[in-house]
Write a protein that holds these residues in place. Structure first.
Motif, mmCIF file in Angstrom:
data_model
loop_
_atom_site.group_PDB
_atom_site.id
_atom_site.type_symbol
_atom_site.label_atom_id
_atom_site.label_comp_id
_atom_site.label_asym_id
_atom_site.label_seq_id
_atom_site.Cartn_x
_atom_site.Cartn_y
_atom_site.Cartn_z
ATOM 1 N N PHE B 28 0.844 -0.864 0.136
ATOM 2 C CA PHE B 28 0.163 -0.310 0.240
ATOM 3 C C PHE B 28 0.750 1.049 0.037
ATOM 4 O O PHE B 28 1.357 1.503 0.984
ATOM 5 N N ALA B 33 2.594 -4.074 2.929
ATOM 6 C CA ALA B 33 2.124 -5.265 4.371
ATOM 7 C C ALA B 33 2.252 -7.011 4.137
ATOM 8 O O ALA B 33 2.588 -7.138 5.018
ATOM 9 N N SER B 53 -0.445 -8.466 15.021
ATOM 10 C CA SER B 53 -1.006 -7.303 14.663
ATOM 11 C C SER B 53 -0.211 -6.509 13.717
ATOM 12 O O SER B 53 1.064 -6.490 14.161
ATOM 13 N N GLY B 54 -0.202 -7.126 12.504
ATOM 14 C CA GLY B 54 0.435 -5.953 11.366
ATOM 15 C C GLY B 54 0.890 -6.136 10.357
ATOM 16 O O GLY B 54 1.653 -5.666 10.029
ATOM 17 N N SER B 55 1.272 -7.962 11.086
ATOM 18 C CA SER B 55 1.957 -8.714 10.299
ATOM 19 C C SER B 55 1.358 -9.547 8.759
ATOM 20 O O SER B 55 2.157 -9.733 7.901
ATOM 21 N N GLY B 56 0.648 -8.863 8.020
ATOM 22 C CA GLY B 56 -0.628 -8.845 7.050
ATOM 23 C C GLY B 56 -1.113 -9.750 7.012
ATOM 24 O O GLY B 56 -1.793 -10.318 5.639
ATOM 25 N N LYS B 57 -1.762 -10.524 8.019
ATOM 26 C CA LYS B 57 -2.628 -11.774 7.567
ATOM 27 C C LYS B 57 -3.965 -11.162 7.534
ATOM 28 O O LYS B 57 -4.279 -12.041 6.196
ATOM 29 N N SER B 58 -4.483 -9.927 7.518
ATOM 30 C CA SER B 58 -5.413 -9.805 7.042
ATOM 31 C C SER B 58 -5.425 -9.612 5.123
ATOM 32 O O SER B 58 -6.680 -9.882 4.764
ATOM 33 N N THR B 59 -5.072 -9.335 4.738
ATOM 34 C CA THR B 59 -4.227 -8.544 3.918
ATOM 35 C C THR B 59 -4.338 -9.794 2.539
ATOM 36 O O THR B 59 -4.516 -10.068 1.656
#
Ligand SMILES: Nc1ncnc2c1ncn2[C@@H]1O[C@H](COP(=O)(O)OP(=O)(O)OP(=O)(O)O)[C@@H](O)[C@H]1O
Ligand SMILES: Nc1ncnc2c1ncn2[C@@H]1O[C@H](COP(=O)(O)OP(=O)(O)OP(=O)(O)O)[C@@H](O)[C@H]1O
Ligand code: SF4
Ligand SMILES: [Mg+2]
Ligand SMILES: [Mg+2]
Lengths: 355, 360
Positions: B28, B33, B53-59
């Protein structure tokens, strides 16, 4: 090490384990447009010097309302009854000015969301020093030095650099550490931590819990930890208070509670958590607690858990069980007519005594 | 299976992995990400994607269901490359994969009746026959997730959090996908409700046999539900393996730290455990550390870790790991053996070959 340099002069130093905070029969109701909401109903709680007590229970059971009522943080719509004694002094109904002084010096709070409690336009160093300047009347230079020490105490790396940063430049874990630093700046007698790690990752959470333990060990701070995470309780608490629908249903030492939960809700909560080494095979299921948490107003004269309880009888639906020790002197109290691990004839002893 | 079958849309090869990610990259702007993730899920398997959190899982999850178009890399569903497919060409593949989000309240349209929410995927895919047929399938689906069919006539806000998450599951499963992406499906729920959603997911998965990318940071849920595990750190996979392997013998220092940090709901065991404190939080994904991205927090890092990037490679004993200190046979040091509270510089020992074996 008790360098209790408090401003409220006549503070007797209690012996180890002696209660610093005693809450008796605390009830809170809210007046809302939809009528009166009972949030907390007759809660008893004690916190000893240098003790960490965990309060656990599901969302909406009244954990935060209990915590906030201690130092008068609830809105006007709340009506609070019962007794809250801090080192023998009654806080319930105390004048606002006195409560404000208590909040600054003797009871400190940290909340789940550190970002909303920090001022975005001030550096973290400035925010920590301001607490010290206001409450401890330190000079600006001294407060600045002390702020660096406090940030180091809560495990912030290179604090000299961090004091010049703004909250948005810090990660969630670091912000929570800053909140803790501000909370302990005045060496409070009691620290109330409401879901201090819920918004954080496990690796960061472990660090924050370590900081809390360290405060207790080094400063002798008494800590009330509020959480719905049994893992957090297992990690830091000495004693546990289990709440359900506004009431305390069980109180015990942490190991005792995890090994011998006597209340059916506490037992359900324990077996609902996945435990290590457990795999979802066809015959293995996490225990669910069927049904929904009731609203308190619905069951004034009953055990609030009766609708979901596997052991409920008519008695449970017609009278609220009092919180009492099953074995006198054990310190393990339960509010249940038919506690787990009892035969029907040795049911709740308090039933006959107290009712 | 290197033959590209991108053209014959729809006809999925039943033997092919349900999902294959190859060198997936999602940036991004300056935020890296997801930075080169490769992953494969076989039919009917549950793969957990874990990380901070923030490691890119959801992405990763959003790229899989094509809510995001990856910067580069390949997403294959059932053997078909869907990375470059436009809306229209993607349509036949939509029903192959569904997603459930963390926040049951935010992901359901508050103005739609539950019945319409659940029927929506069928409607969008132009499937499900007439109205009566759709209603029948919605009722069947609601009952399958343990809700009364009358719930169809309610609005999402009239349900509890756990009930809403069941509705999301019903919607995700109504099109009978071969792959379910579950992004933190229980994090917003109460303990006892979490249990019922996890049980439900386990039951449905067993009965229907869909594959699942289970995104979570809750390691106890992972152990309960997952067949395989992939550990993400700052947009990259640092370790993969079966659940048994990873829990019994985590090889990457980060995985070891993660397992050591997750609290256990047992006071005696919890207090006896070795604590591994990682010091600082996750570094920024805008400017990730050089060499091994974990080296700034790794208690075992050596000089090489700061300069040379370890590649994810298959090691003995199954699974793969990206760490310089892990040998090809899968053996290596364990951060839990390092002195508690050791600072990273204190353990920067050039003599790292003299490492302790992994504990039994
Ligand atoms: N200002 C208020 N007005 C009316 N009701 C309130 C108010 N604050 C809290 N309540 C109600 O009191 C009850 C207890 O709320 P409380 O915030 O203490 O729950 P909790 O145990 O902390 O839950 P959670 O785990 O979700 O934080 C809830 O039913 C809540 O809706
Ligand atoms: N739309 C976006 N624009 C810019 N940055 C983004 C966007 N979405 C995610 N990011 C960034 O990408 C990184 C990975 O985010 P992602 O949401 O995938 O993490 P995650 O592992 O799911 O975390 P969590 O556990 O908090 O959900 C983060 O640094 C995040 O800030
Ligand atoms: S040892 Fe080196 S390669 Fe392995 S995790 Fe630590 S820093 Fe990375
Ligand atoms: Mg709360
Ligand atoms: Mg996410």
């Amino acid at each position: 090490m008790t360098t209790a340099t408090t401003t409220t002069g006549d503070r007797p130093a209690p012996a180890d384990g002696e209660p610093v905070l005693e809450v008796r029969d605390l009830s809170v109701t809210f007046t809302t447009e939809g009528g009166t909401v009972s949030a907390v109903d007759g809660v008893d709680l004690t916190l000893g010097r240098g003790e960490i007590v965990g309060v656990v229970g599901e969302s909406g059971c009244g954990k935060s309302v209990t915590a906030m009522s201690l130092a008068g943080l609830l809105p006007r719509s709340a009506e609070v009854t019962g007794s809250v004694e801090l080192l023998g002094r009654q806080l319930r109904g105390a004048p606002p000015a006195q409560l404000r002084a208590v909040r600054g010096n003797e009871i400190a709070y940290i909340f789940q969301e550190p970002m909303s409690s920090l001022n975005p336009v001030l550096t973290v160093g400035r925010q920590v020093s301001e607490v010290l300047q206001v409450h401890e009347r330190m000079s600006r230079a001294r407060a600045r030095e002390r702020a660096v020490e406090l940030l180091r105490l809560v495990g912030i790396p290179s604090p000299e650099r961090r004091v010049r940063q703004y909250p948005h430049e810090l990660s969630g874990g670091m912000r929570q550490r800053v909140m803790i630093a501000m909370a302990v700046a005045c060496d409070p007698t009691v620290l109330v931590a409401d879901e201090p790690t819920t918004a954080l990752d496990v690796t960061v959470q472990a660090g924050i819990l370590d900081v809390l333990r360290g405060l207790r060990d080094r400063l002798g701070t008494s800590i009330l930890v509020i959480t719905h995470d049994l893992g957090v309780i297992a990690d830091v608490a000495d004693r546990v208070v289990v709440m359900y629908a506004g009431r305390v249903v069980e109180r015990a030492g942490v190991e005792e509670l995890f090994v011998h939960p006597r209340h059916h809700y506490a037992a359900g909560l324990l077996s609902a958590s996945p435990t290590p080494g457990r795999y979802a095979a066809a015959d293995d299921r996490l225990q669910e607690i069927p049904g929904l948490v009731p609203t308190l107003a619905e069951q004034p004269d009953a055990c609030t858990f009766a609708d979901r309880c596997p052991a409920a009888t008519d008695r449970c639906r017609s009278a609220a069980p009092p919180l009492a020790e099953l074995d006198p002197g054990s310190g393990h109290e339960v509010a249940c007519w038919h506690p787990r691990g009892s035969t029907p004839t040795t049911d709740h002893p308090a039933g006959e005594e107290d009712a | 299976m290197s033959t590209d079958t991108a053209t014959d849309a729809g006809a999925a090869d039943p033997g092919a992995p349900v999902l294959e990610l190859e060198d997936l990259v999602m940036h991004f702007g300056p935020v890296r990400a997801v930075d080169g993730v490769s992953l494969s899920i076989a039919p009917g398997r549950v793969t957990a994607l874990v990380g901070e959190s923030g490691s890119g899982k959801s992405t990763v999850g959003r790229c899989v269901v094509r809510l995001l178009s990856p910067t580069s890399g390949t997403v294959r569903l059932g053997g078909t490359d869907v990375t470059g497919l436009g809306r229209r060409a993607m349509r036949p593949h939509r029903r192959e994969v569904s997603i459930v989000f963390q926040d049951p309240a935010g992901s359901l349209d508050p103005r739609m009746l539950v019945g319409d929410v659940v029927a929506e995927p069928l409607r969008l895919q132009g499937r499900g026959g007439g109205r009566a047929e759709r209603e029948r399938r919605v009722a069947e689906q609601l009952e399958r997730v343990g809700l009364d069919r009358s719930v169809a006539q309610r609005y999402p806000h009239e349900l509890s959090g756990g009930q809403r998450q069941r509705v999301s599951l019903a919607r995700a499963l109504v099109s009978e996908p071969r792959l379910l992406v579950a992004d933190e499906p229980t994090s917003a729920l109460d303990v006892s409700v979490q249990a019922s959603v996890l049980n439900l997911l386990a039951d449905l998965q067993r009965d229907i046999g869909f594959a699942c990318l289970f995104i979570t940071h809750d390691l106890s849920a992972v152990e309960y539900l997952a067949d395989d595990i992939a550990v993400l750190y700052l947009g990259q996979v640092v370790e993969t393996g079966t659940r048994e392997e990873v829990f019994a013998r985590p090889r990457h220092p980060y995985t070891q730290a993660l397992l050591a940090a997750a609290p256990v709901a047992d006071p005696v065991r919890q207090r006896e455990r070795t604590r591994v404190l990682l010091g600082d939080d996750l570094p920024s994904a805008i400017d990730p550390p050089s060499g091994c991205r974990f080296h700034t927090r790794c208690p075992l890092a050596v000089d090489r870790c700061a300069t040379e990037e370890p590649v994810l490679r298959t090691v003995g004993g199954g699974g793969s790991v990206a760490c310089h200190l892990v040998d090809d046979d899968g053996s290596g040091p364990d951060v839990r053996d390092a002195t508690p509270g050791a600072t990273p510089d204190a353990t920067t020992d050039p003599d790292h070959d003299d490492r302790p074996g992994s504990p039994a």
